[in-house]
Motif scaffolding. Sequence first.
Motif, PDB file in Angstrom:
ATOM      1  N   GLN A   9       0.834  -1.195   0.000  1.00 27.68           N
ATOM      2  CA  GLN A   9       0.000   0.000   0.000  1.00 27.68           C
ATOM      3  C   GLN A   9       0.879   1.259   0.000  1.00 27.68           C
ATOM      4  O   GLN A   9       0.648   2.192  -0.764  1.00 27.68           O
ATOM      5  CB  GLN A   9      -0.895  -0.011   1.235  1.00 27.68           C
ATOM      6  CG  GLN A   9      -1.890   1.120   1.223  1.00 27.68           C
ATOM      7  CD  GLN A   9      -3.159   0.753   1.957  1.00 27.68           C
ATOM      8  OE1 GLN A   9      -3.179  -0.151   2.789  1.00 27.68           O
ATOM      9  NE2 GLN A   9      -4.230   1.435   1.661  1.00 27.68           N
ATOM     10  N   VAL A  66       2.816   1.616  -3.362  1.00 25.11           N
ATOM     11  CA  VAL A  66       1.957   2.113  -4.445  1.00 25.11           C
ATOM     12  C   VAL A  66       1.678   3.593  -4.256  1.00 25.11           C
ATOM     13  O   VAL A  66       1.752   4.385  -5.201  1.00 25.11           O
ATOM     14  CB  VAL A  66       0.646   1.300  -4.500  1.00 25.11           C
ATOM     15  CG1 VAL A  66      -0.359   1.964  -5.421  1.00 25.11           C
ATOM     16  CG2 VAL A  66       0.924  -0.117  -4.973  1.00 25.11           C
ATOM     17  N   GLU A  67       1.392   3.967  -3.000  1.00 23.36           N
ATOM     18  CA  GLU A  67       1.119   5.393  -2.750  1.00 23.36           C
ATOM     19  C   GLU A  67       2.335   6.244  -3.103  1.00 23.36           C
ATOM     20  O   GLU A  67       2.206   7.319  -3.687  1.00 23.36           O
ATOM     21  CB  GLU A  67       0.726   5.600  -1.284  1.00 23.36           C
ATOM     22  CG  GLU A  67      -0.742   5.283  -1.044  1.00 23.36           C
ATOM     23  CD  GLU A  67      -1.078   5.156   0.436  1.00 23.36           C
ATOM     24  OE1 GLU A  67      -0.191   5.435   1.282  1.00 23.36           O
ATOM     25  OE2 GLU A  67      -2.217   4.768   0.736  1.00 23.36           O
ATOM     26  N   GLY A  73       4.675  10.059  -7.282  1.00 21.63           N
ATOM     27  CA  GLY A  73       5.652  10.567  -8.242  1.00 21.63           C
ATOM     28  C   GLY A  73       7.034   9.954  -8.108  1.00 21.63           C
ATOM     29  O   GLY A  73       7.961  10.337  -8.820  1.00 21.63           O
ATOM     30  N   ALA A  74       7.191   9.003  -7.188  1.00 25.25           N
ATOM     31  CA  ALA A  74       8.492   8.348  -7.062  1.00 25.25           C
ATOM     32  C   ALA A  74       8.662   7.364  -8.222  1.00 25.25           C
ATOM     33  O   ALA A  74       7.695   7.026  -8.905  1.00 25.25           O
ATOM     34  CB  ALA A  74       8.582   7.620  -5.732  1.00 25.25           C
ATOM     35  N   ASP A  75       9.913   6.915  -8.427  1.00 27.86           N
ATOM     36  CA  ASP A  75      10.173   6.044  -9.573  1.00 27.86           C
ATOM     37  C   ASP A  75      10.533   4.626  -9.174  1.00 27.86           C
ATOM     38  O   ASP A  75      10.447   3.709  -9.970  1.00 27.86           O
ATOM     39  CB  ASP A  75      11.300   6.637 -10.418  1.00 27.86           C
ATOM     40  CG  ASP A  75      10.904   7.990 -10.954  1.00 27.86           C
ATOM     41  OD1 ASP A  75      10.311   8.038 -12.032  1.00 27.86           O
ATOM     42  OD2 ASP A  75      11.129   8.997 -10.256  1.00 27.86           O
ATOM     43  N   ASP A  76      10.994   4.458  -7.929  1.00 24.02           N
ATOM     44  CA  ASP A  76      11.377   3.122  -7.473  1.00 24.02           C
ATOM     45  C   ASP A  76      11.363   3.138  -5.953  1.00 24.02           C
ATOM     46  O   ASP A  76      11.318   4.204  -5.339  1.00 24.02           O
ATOM     47  CB  ASP A  76      12.769   2.762  -8.016  1.00 24.02           C
ATOM     48  CG  ASP A  76      13.027   1.249  -7.982  1.00 24.02           C
ATOM     49  OD1 ASP A  76      12.126   0.507  -7.539  1.00 24.02           O
ATOM     50  OD2 ASP A  76      14.123   0.833  -8.399  1.00 24.02           O
ATOM     51  N   LEU A  79       4.771   5.524  -5.261  1.00 20.04           N
ATOM     52  CA  LEU A  79       4.982   5.544  -6.712  1.00 20.04           C
ATOM     53  C   LEU A  79       3.939   6.435  -7.381  1.00 20.04           C
ATOM     54  O   LEU A  79       4.241   7.153  -8.326  1.00 20.04           O
ATOM     55  CB  LEU A  79       4.938   4.124  -7.274  1.00 20.04           C
ATOM     56  CG  LEU A  79       6.099   3.224  -6.830  1.00 20.04           C
ATOM     57  CD1 LEU A  79       5.802   1.763  -7.135  1.00 20.04           C
ATOM     58  CD2 LEU A  79       7.400   3.642  -7.507  1.00 20.04           C
ATOM     59  N   GLU A  80       2.703   6.382  -6.844  1.00 20.86           N
ATOM     60  CA  GLU A  80       1.654   7.235  -7.421  1.00 20.86           C
ATOM     61  C   GLU A  80       1.902   8.711  -7.127  1.00 20.86           C
ATOM     62  O   GLU A  80       1.485   9.580  -7.882  1.00 20.86           O
ATOM     63  CB  GLU A  80       0.282   6.809  -6.889  1.00 20.86           C
ATOM     64  CG  GLU A  80      -0.230   5.549  -7.572  1.00 20.86           C
ATOM     65  CD  GLU A  80      -1.523   5.023  -6.973  1.00 20.86           C
ATOM     66  OE1 GLU A  80      -2.145   4.149  -7.591  1.00 20.86           O
ATOM     67  OE2 GLU A  80      -1.907   5.485  -5.885  1.00 20.86           O
TER      68      GLU A  80
END
Lengths: 451, 225
Positions: free
Chosen positions: B85, B88-89, B94-97, B91-92
Amino acid sequence: MHSIAARLSLAASLVLAGFVLITALALQSSVHQRAERARYERLQGLIYALLGASDVAAEGAVQVSTAELPDARLRQLNSGLYAAVFSAGGDSLWQSPSLLGGLSALPALEVGEWRFTELQRAGGEPLMAALFGVEWAVSAEHSYRFTFAALGSADELADQLASFDRMLWLVLGSFSVLLLLAQLAVLRWGLAPLRKLAAQIRAIEAGEASQISGPVHRELRPLSHGLNALLRSEQAQRSRYRDALDDLAHSLKTPLAVLRNLAAERQLPAAERALLDEHTTRMEQIVGYQLQRAATRGRRALSAPLALRPAVERLARSLEKVFADKRCNFTIEIDPALDLRIDEGDLLELLGNLMENATKYGRGTVRIAARGGLQVGDDERIELLVEDDGPGFSGDAAELLARGARADTHSEGQGIGLALAADIVRSCGGELSLQRAEQLGGARVRVTLPR
Amino acid sequence: MRAVVIEDEEALREQVVAALQGAGFNVDASGDGREGAWLAREMPADVALVDLGLPGQDGLQIIREVRAAGRDYPILILTARSRWQEKVEGLEAGADDYLAKPFHIEELLARVRALLRRSGGWAQTTLNCGPLALDTRSQAVSLRGERVALTAYEYRVLEYLMLHAGTVISKSTLTEHIYAEDADRDSNTIEVFVRRLRKKLDPDGQLQPIETLRGRGYRLNLARG
């Protein structure tokens, strides 16, 4: 009988029906008896009047003065009211003009005896009869015995009684229906608080409310207070538990990271570095696995259903980003309307682990398919498949699934993620099995979950 | 290369900073969310490493702010809460990894290099431009298969130009990304590095790998491939 309303309605209807029936029968019988007695009393009065209007000759002939007859109907043929005088031997000595034809056999009466009975006219008309045995002295030493009879049509009374009965049943029946309707209305009104409570619990189940709110009736207050306390304590405990785990994860993992990087220090002897690294890794895996397990919430009864497809799509987007070099291709075959009751964190954890494995160990093509309507016993389940185009599972499936629990291997391979996924599935009451993907040729994880 | 590290655990932050510096990065680091957010927004960073649980301002919010400010360099999440969770939050946002703690420092460096490569449009760990090859893992440069010996600064300048091959890079940009904040920022030294690189990579003047665009900067002119 699973409904309180049905129970109360049935009991009330039975009591009402019994009450009405007994009342009606008692009333009917009492009225019939009274009517009959009143009729006989009238016939008795007629006999007294007849005695007054009669005269007996010395040779025993009976004469009744027609003008003195007490009731005009005695003079009309077939009027329904009749009178007659018989000798002791049963021979007719006099008949009222209304009576034409004979009568059925008369019983023999003692002198002064009254007898109320039913007789029949020659034509078959049933008659109610008052009979009186009389000894009439014509001189000091000579007397005759007669039987005076007053007769009324039985049909007439029967008609009256039948009409009364009809009225009685009609009135009582209407009252019963009205009472029953009133009772149903009372029942509905009385059970309304229970229905309201049930609706509120459904709202909590649907996730639209978190507590039972609004005024509650006195009798239900202990129940609603108890439920609210239970809900509050469950929510509080859950967040306390999660916070504690979060703190634990944070406070354990960061020092582990420091230790782990210490193992890379060149100043340390290589053997010690390897030992340090090995044990840090083990600790790390045990902590990680147990924390994930503990954070798993399992199936929640009081939660709103979650749609499956958006969760899969979110993860696919995330994995596309992380595994950008692989140029992943996610095929999602899930009906957007398919949903299930599960904690959102658990769902993402389950799908995340399975989809990450498929992405990592496959060559980039991942298929996620799900369908509902799987019937297992009484409950409906959904089936979820995660497939890849990699080499597939090697070795024993049971061993693969148990790997995380032992946390004693170095490889972070499919094991930890798979074991975690299996744990989540178990805690939700579902099943997980490892197969070979038919079309893609790689690994396939099949999960069934209660909806 | 310039990296921003936002991590509140001091020991871990120091290890990460030391490892990145050892790999040739200039690092701006902070243990506080608010200060870290400022660094991430304002510094000329090539990559950022952000812990999610931070005092002051949490990591997710920092990432959102950085993206809202129009900065598009890659961001790597470091997190102790390794639930999907949170990943995903992040990455959503704006992170890349992401990298779950605890991690091997080598893995961290590999992920950072991969992110930098990807942000320059490179899919492989070795950057190939014409006869020139640069291995980002071993930091080795070769020309037509022959190893070329470079100093640390020469390597940094070449790596930056190759990662952004075909793009004009101004001298000030190069200076910002090559030097630490407090270092001497004389742009003339960049000219010196470029001159030395040209001599080492193109001794006979036939290849012309680095083009000078007067008043605008430099551009690596070899075709990617």
